[in-house]
Scaffold this motif. Structure first.
Motif, mmCIF file in Angstrom:
data_model
loop_
_atom_site.group_PDB
_atom_site.id
_atom_site.type_symbol
_atom_site.label_atom_id
_atom_site.label_comp_id
_atom_site.label_asym_id
_atom_site.label_seq_id
_atom_site.Cartn_x
_atom_site.Cartn_y
_atom_site.Cartn_z
ATOM 1 N N ALA A 48 0.978 -1.204 -0.003
ATOM 2 C CA ALA A 48 -0.081 -0.060 0.026
ATOM 3 C C ALA A 48 0.862 1.215 0.050
ATOM 4 O O ALA A 48 2.115 1.121 0.297
ATOM 5 N N VAL A 50 0.899 5.752 1.044
ATOM 6 C CA VAL A 50 0.062 6.870 1.444
ATOM 7 C C VAL A 50 0.479 7.954 0.546
ATOM 8 O O VAL A 50 1.457 8.560 0.058
ATOM 9 N N LEU A 76 -4.839 6.907 1.265
ATOM 10 C CA LEU A 76 -4.201 5.667 0.911
ATOM 11 C C LEU A 76 -4.672 4.900 -0.211
ATOM 12 O O LEU A 76 -5.824 4.895 -0.462
ATOM 13 N N ILE A 78 -4.444 1.014 -1.913
ATOM 14 C CA ILE A 78 -4.328 -0.280 -1.383
ATOM 15 C C ILE A 78 -3.837 -0.982 -2.600
ATOM 16 O O ILE A 78 -4.633 -1.270 -3.738
ATOM 17 N N GLY A 83 -2.199 -5.385 2.188
ATOM 18 C CA GLY A 83 -2.391 -3.922 2.517
ATOM 19 C C GLY A 83 -3.784 -3.572 3.085
ATOM 20 O O GLY A 83 -3.688 -2.399 3.310
ATOM 21 N N ASN A 85 -4.986 -4.207 5.818
ATOM 22 C CA ASN A 85 -4.677 -3.907 7.255
ATOM 23 C C ASN A 85 -4.629 -2.314 7.505
ATOM 24 O O ASN A 85 -5.031 -1.682 8.538
ATOM 25 N N TRP A 86 -3.984 -1.583 6.261
ATOM 26 C CA TRP A 86 -3.879 -0.027 6.402
ATOM 27 C C TRP A 86 -5.264 0.653 6.498
ATOM 28 O O TRP A 86 -5.259 1.748 6.701
ATOM 29 N N TRP A 174 5.701 6.232 7.505
ATOM 30 C CA TRP A 174 5.052 5.094 7.908
ATOM 31 C C TRP A 174 5.898 3.909 7.413
ATOM 32 O O TRP A 174 6.946 3.907 7.013
ATOM 33 N N LYS A 175 5.207 2.739 7.875
ATOM 34 C CA LYS A 175 5.826 1.460 7.317
ATOM 35 C C LYS A 175 5.607 1.063 5.919
ATOM 36 O O LYS A 175 5.721 -0.021 5.345
ATOM 37 N N ILE A 176 4.784 1.882 5.148
ATOM 38 C CA ILE A 176 4.620 1.909 3.789
ATOM 39 C C ILE A 176 4.937 3.075 3.398
ATOM 40 O O ILE A 176 5.244 4.192 3.806
#
Length: 651
Positions: A48, A50, A76, A78, A83, A85-86, A174-176
């Motif tokens: 995913a 942002v 965001l 996906i 993905g 979960n985001w 972020w982690k993405i």
């Protein structure tokens, strides 16, 4: 009809967006670039991305004071099933006494473009719920509707806060991946803040200017807001592997803290404290050192102090620590300040870490043991920035006691750990000792290795493979097992089944669950079948106990490998040579030894059995980023050597 009208409007906007060079980040203005974005070219593996994350903080007058308003708008995309979960959104907010925050004006929707049709699904606002994280922090949570691969998720909300001391931090990373992130602060002349950029040398862009809008008046003061904008673009995903204390230490983000206030009479007051002032204030505070002093005066109602003070210092310390651990329970709440009076705590028999440890400090001082509180930041909370005396960095209290000229750290809120240890969550660089007229930091690291010893006695025939297994663990490894499993045979069996073992129920025996000075010991037996291919039997001498996947996956790393404490693992197997077979292959012996790491693998083949020994030892609690390649190599050696198989062939 509404969907059809929206489709017509969208398609009209779609055409006007053809020549756009960037995403339109206004809420609801989803365009062709958003729809056609199927992957993020700098990171094709991202599940995913942002597209935009835009926040602002500003002051709003309320009843002759100010509230701090925080707004956030996020979009965001996906890409993959993983993905989705985001699309589960969490909004943190704070409440302490009469100081509170509230989340309001939530808007959220999911966009899907399928079969030439564009569909918008709005969030049902009744579906969100609140979750209490700890004594002060809560989460408002909601899941976005109709999310699938290719969905565009968009939400916005506001938070009203009376807590002006900390302007909201802003995480650019972020982690993405993040394509565009912007934070705007609008400052009144009544409050000044300091800020700290973490994880990056500079912003993509940064500017400040005076708001040219309508003039604002508060009291007799007329003013225009001073606006500050901070922008980051194309921020890579934060890859948080194993062995990291807290992502908060390394994420690209900006922190704020109130440094000075000005009232409309022209009086200014410094709020930015110093370490001496911070310590002095805690010593005077009734909810901190004042609480310990009251607990000290209550000690005579609990102990015969005359008899107690005749005992050696170590015995006095253990007696008081054991008393507190046995009679009072932690309520799972962290905090550096107490939540109740000592008398109420004695009645309730439970409290947060500050209630328990400051109470124990009072009792220890009453018994003649010189003891101080130490304020720390737990691992998840992040490390202290020593150049910035921000009180909100700290979220926990532990004990520092002087016993026969030796200083020990302790935590009375954790029962299943040695009295001269703090729990793993507290091992986080340094803590600040709260004592008069002195600023002193104490290291929180443990240099005592935690040991795991596993012994296997494997009995092989041509058709069966049975094993008796013993697991002995010390220090933090033992605490983890005591805390997670204890003597619960159901949970132990479930854990072993997940490893792939067929366990003999009656064989599960736990020793030393409460005798924490001795190793936690778990014995059990398994029944299995050997791996056979043609006339050969393949045996993993350590069964399923050696890791098979390297926890370090990056090419390089810019932050330390934090293992918390030194860790040593040893495995010993006695394996019979099955009747009618002979040894076809045994792994070669191997040895690595240096200041950082040790590994030794040894096999001894006797007439009717094979003994295999495997030991590895990470000697340091923390390794520097430049050692990353070495540590990654050591893990590969553990995996490769520890999973080699012994082969038997029919005679």
């Amino acid at each position: 009809m509404r969907n059809l009208l929206f489709l017509v409007i969208f398609q009209a906007g779609f055409l006007s967006f053809l020549s756009a060079q960037a995403f339109n980040n206004d809420f609801g203005k989803v365009g062709r670039e958003d729809v056609e974005l199927t992957s993020y070219s700098p990171d094709k593996s991202a599940d995913a991305v942002v597209i935009s994350d835009i926040g602002s903080s500003y002051f709003q007058e309320a009843n002759n004071r100010f509230d701090l308003i925080y707004e956030r708008t996020t979009r965001l995309k996906i890409f993959k099933e993983s993905g989705k979960n985001w699309a589960n959104i969490e909004i943190p907010y704070y409440r302490q006494g009469e100081t509170y925050e509230e989340v309001y004006d939530i808007e959220a929707c999911t966009y899907n473009f399928e079969n030439g049709l564009f569909k918008r699904t709005n969030l049902d606002l009744s579906s969100h719920h609140d979750e209490k994280l700890n004594e002060y922090w809560y989460l408002k949570k909601f899941a976005m509707p109709n999310v699938k691969e290719g969905s565009i998720v968009e939400y916005r909300y506001k938070v009203r806060s009376q807590y002006l001391f900390n302007l909201r931090d802003w995480e650019f990373q972020w982690k993405i991946p993040v394509i565009y992130s912007k934070y705007v602060t609008k400052m009144t002349p009544f409050y000044e803040y300091t800020w700290l950029l973490q994880g990056a040398g500079k912003f993509y862009s940064q500017k400040s200017y005076i708001d040219q809008g309508l003039e604002t008046q508060f009291g007799s003061i007329k003013y225009h807001d001073m606006i500050y904008e901070y922008v980051m673009k194309d921020v890579p995903a934060f890859n948080d592997e194993e062995y990291i204390a807290s992502e908060n230490d390394y994420l690209i983000k900006i922190n704020f803290q109130l440094s000075k206030t000005h009232d409309y009479y022209g009086v200014s007051q410094n709020v930015m404290t110093t370490w001496p002032e911070l310590v002095k204030n805690l010593i005077k505070d009734d909810d901190f050192s004042g609480y310990s002093r009251k607990a000290e005066s209550l000690a005579t109602k609990i102990f015969d102090l005359k008899s107690l003070t005749l005992l050696p210092a170590q015995q006095r310390f253990d007696s008081i620590m054991n008393y507190v651990k046995t009679n009072y329970k932690w309520n799972n709440m962290n905090g550096k300040m107490t939540s109740k009076t000592p008398k109420t705590f004695m009645k309730d028999k439970f409290g947060n870490d500050a209630d328990i440890n400051l109470f124990a400090i009072g009792l220890l001082n009453a018994a003649g043991i010189k003891t101080f509180p130490v304020i720390i930041s737990t691992r998840k909370n992040g490390k202290i920035k020593y150049d910035y005396p921000f009180s909100h960095f700290f979220n926990y209290v532990v004990i520092l006691a002087e016993i026969d000229t030796k200083k020990v750290l302790a935590d009375a809120s954790v029962a299943l750990i040695l009295n001269n240890r703090i729990p793993e969550k507290c091992i986080n660089d340094k803590g600040l000792i709260i004592q008069k007229d002195k600023i002193e930091w104490v290291g929180l690291q443990s240099l005592v290795p935690s040991l795991t010893q596993k012994a296997f006695k494997i009995t092989l025939t041509g058709t069966t493979q049975n094993a008796e297994i013993q697991n002995r663990s010390t220090e933090y490894n033992a605490f983890d097992l005591r805390n997670n499993f204890g003597t619960n045979t159901h949970d132990i069996k479930k854990h072993l089944l997940e490893k792939g073992y067929s366990v003999v129920d009656s064989s599960i025996v736990v020793k030393n669950q409460t005798n924490i000075k001795e190793p936690y010991t778990l014995n059990y037996s398994i029944i299995d079948q050997p791996e056979k291919v043609n006339d050969k039997i393949y045996v993993s001498p350590f069964l399923h106990e050696i890791i098979t996947d390297n926890p370090l996956k990056q090419v390089s790393r810019t932050y330390p490998i934090d293992m918390t404490y030194p860790q040593k693992s040893s495995y010993f197997t006695e394996l019979n040579i099955p009747e009618g077979y002979k040894v076809d292959f045994v792994p070669d012996n191997d040895k690595i030894k240096n200041d950082q790491f040790e590994l030794e693998y040894t096999t001894i083949v006797a007439e009717n059995k094979i003994n295999v020994s495997f030991v590895y030892y990470f000697k340091n609690p923390i390794y520097n980023p430049e050692d990353y390649t070495k540590i990654k190599y050591y893990f590969n050696e553990i995996i490769n050597k520890g999973n080699e198989k012994i082969v038997f062939v029919k005679k």
